[in-house]
Design a protein around this motif. Sequence first.
Motif, short mmCIF file in Angstrom:
data_model
loop_
_atom_site.label_atom_id
_atom_site.label_comp_id
_atom_site.label_asym_id
_atom_site.label_seq_id
_atom_site.Cartn_x
_atom_site.Cartn_y
_atom_site.Cartn_z
N GLU A 354 4.70 21.64 -1.87
CA GLU A 354 3.26 21.88 -1.75
C GLU A 354 2.48 20.87 -2.59
OE1 GLU A 354 -0.17 23.69 -0.31
OE2 GLU A 354 1.94 23.89 0.31
N GLN A 355 2.99 20.54 -3.76
CA GLN A 355 2.32 19.53 -4.59
C GLN A 355 2.38 18.15 -3.94
OE1 GLN A 355 4.33 19.80 -8.35
NE2 GLN A 355 3.42 21.81 -8.89
N LEU A 356 3.51 17.82 -3.30
CA LEU A 356 3.61 16.55 -2.60
C LEU A 356 2.64 16.50 -1.42
CD1 LEU A 356 7.48 15.96 -2.54
CD2 LEU A 356 5.79 14.75 -3.91
N ARG A 361 -2.42 14.60 1.07
CA ARG A 361 -3.73 14.86 1.68
C ARG A 361 -4.85 14.16 0.94
NH1 ARG A 361 -2.00 20.34 1.22
NH2 ARG A 361 -0.86 21.02 3.09
N SER A 362 -4.74 14.11 -0.38
CA SER A 362 -5.80 13.47 -1.16
C SER A 362 -5.74 11.95 -1.07
CB SER A 362 -5.70 13.91 -2.62
OG SER A 362 -4.46 13.50 -3.19
N LEU A 363 -4.53 11.39 -0.94
CA LEU A 363 -4.39 9.93 -0.88
C LEU A 363 -4.61 9.38 0.53
CD1 LEU A 363 -1.29 9.41 -3.20
CD2 LEU A 363 -3.68 8.99 -3.75
N TYR A 364 -4.14 10.14 1.53
CA TYR A 364 -4.21 9.66 2.92
C TYR A 364 -4.84 10.75 3.80
CZ TYR A 364 -0.56 6.76 0.82
OH TYR A 364 0.17 5.95 -0.01
N PRO A 365 -6.13 11.01 3.65
CA PRO A 365 -6.73 12.11 4.41
C PRO A 365 -6.74 11.88 5.92
CG PRO A 365 -8.41 10.82 3.26
CD PRO A 365 -7.10 10.33 2.77
N ASP A 366 -6.95 10.64 6.36
CA ASP A 366 -6.98 10.38 7.80
C ASP A 366 -5.61 10.59 8.44
OD1 ASP A 366 -9.65 9.74 7.58
OD2 ASP A 366 -9.27 7.58 7.32
N GLU A 367 -4.55 10.06 7.81
CA GLU A 367 -3.21 10.25 8.36
C GLU A 367 -2.79 11.71 8.32
OE1 GLU A 367 -4.13 8.09 6.21
OE2 GLU A 367 -3.54 6.06 6.86
N VAL A 388 7.52 9.09 0.82
CA VAL A 388 7.92 10.22 -0.03
C VAL A 388 8.26 9.73 -1.44
CG1 VAL A 388 9.58 12.09 -0.32
CG2 VAL A 388 8.74 11.53 1.96
N MET A 389 8.96 8.62 -1.51
CA MET A 389 9.30 8.06 -2.83
C MET A 389 8.04 7.65 -3.58
SD MET A 389 12.67 5.77 -1.90
CE MET A 389 12.73 5.15 -3.57
N SER A 390 7.04 7.09 -2.87
CA SER A 390 5.79 6.72 -3.52
C SER A 390 5.07 7.94 -4.07
CB SER A 390 4.90 5.97 -2.52
OG SER A 390 3.63 5.70 -3.08
N LEU A 391 5.08 9.02 -3.30
CA LEU A 391 4.44 10.25 -3.78
C LEU A 391 5.18 10.81 -5.00
CD1 LEU A 391 3.73 12.01 -0.35
CD2 LEU A 391 2.06 10.88 -1.82
N ARG A 394 4.27 8.89 -8.06
CA ARG A 394 2.92 9.20 -8.57
C ARG A 394 2.89 10.53 -9.30
NH1 ARG A 394 -1.64 6.54 -6.36
NH2 ARG A 394 -1.09 4.83 -4.95
N MET A 395 3.70 11.49 -8.81
CA MET A 395 3.75 12.78 -9.49
C MET A 395 4.51 12.70 -10.80
SD MET A 395 4.29 15.64 -6.52
CE MET A 395 4.59 16.83 -7.80
N HIS A 396 5.57 11.91 -10.80
CA HIS A 396 6.40 11.80 -12.01
C HIS A 396 6.56 10.32 -12.36
CE1 HIS A 396 7.35 16.01 -11.33
NE2 HIS A 396 7.71 15.71 -10.11
#
Length: 403
Positions: A354-356, A361-367, A388-391, A394-396
């Motif tokens: 859910e955090q991912l 959603r916040s980084l790529y709202p259009d996609e 997924v690895m980029s997200l 950013r989280m960790h």
Amino acid sequence: MDAWLRALTFSTGYNTSLVTLGAMLLGASAGMIGSFILLRKRSLVSDAISHATLPGLTVAFIVMALLFGDGRWLPGLMIGAGLSAAFGLWGVQHISERTRLGEDSAIGAILSTLFGLGVVLITVIQAMNTGGQAGLTGYLVGATAGMLAGEAQLIAACALLLLIAVFMLRREFLLVCFDAEYAATNGVRAQRVDMLMLLLLLAVTVIGLKVTGLILVVALTIIPPVTGRFWTDRPLRMVAIAAICGALAGYLGVTLSSVRTGLPTGPLIVLSAFFLFVLSLLFSPRRGMVAMLAAHYRFKTKVHLRQGLLALARQEAIYDALTLRVLRRHGFIRRDNVPTPLGLAAARDAEHEEQLWSLYRSLYPDEAAHLDHLGLEPISDCLPPDTVMSLESRMHPPLRSAL
């Protein structure tokens, strides 16, 4: 039951077998041309054409009765019905193109006027001093019981030629049905193809008069294509399935009518087509009601499972009965609603997912707006691995070593 089995295996006689084959070819050709008419969104035109055959049929009967004493010669009746239907088709086209009335209004005007004229002419025929008047009413709902072998051969041959013509023109028909302007850039004249399509529809209607009747023949051009639409999204597959359904309806209808004297062939063919439609409506794996209910239940289960796991991760109370049943079914909670170790692990994974998803959603709202069922499927199944690895990074973010 034995009589029906003999009819199904073509063991009831030459004439019945020939009529069965002709009805199957007629149903297949009607299903094919009806598919293109349906894709062109002009299905009601077939209704106007079928009702417009009645005046020509009666006029041809009157002329042949006056000249030869018997007006029941099938080729003459088919020619008269074809000319009358062509006139009705021309009237619909002319009214819709030259006036402000839409095609539906033109169909209503032509249908009611020509059919009313045909009914009046039937009363005139009944008052004439000639034979064969009673047999003419069979063209309203079909009459195969008294069909001669020559008439059955003519219907079968015409239906086979019509089936071949529709098969050969399928590419041009599909181009015009989906994009007439693009078809014009490929050298296909949409107006001419439309006219060919309607002429083939007219031929199906005229050929089917003796089998299903002018009132019910329109069902063969509408029900099989709609049935085929339940099973596929590809137009050529839809045309093939409609042809198979139309042939099967003709096969079942004629064989059922041969079981007992007096059973009407035309209505039984239409009822067989409707039976196939109901089966498709209920059990089609794509758009059937059972499949849609099952898909809705699976979606609802996923929603309750995800919400329940998130509630376990956030140590929130769960009161919804369905959510509790889903969690128990997966072994995530015990009967006393206490989370199991498996449930706690799944809840941590759900919270991480859910955090991912929230970060995505916040980084790529259009996609994110174009993804279906966002958040219900594992993020690794919906997004590329590098995303997924980029997200995750950013989280960790990695800890930098102290200088």
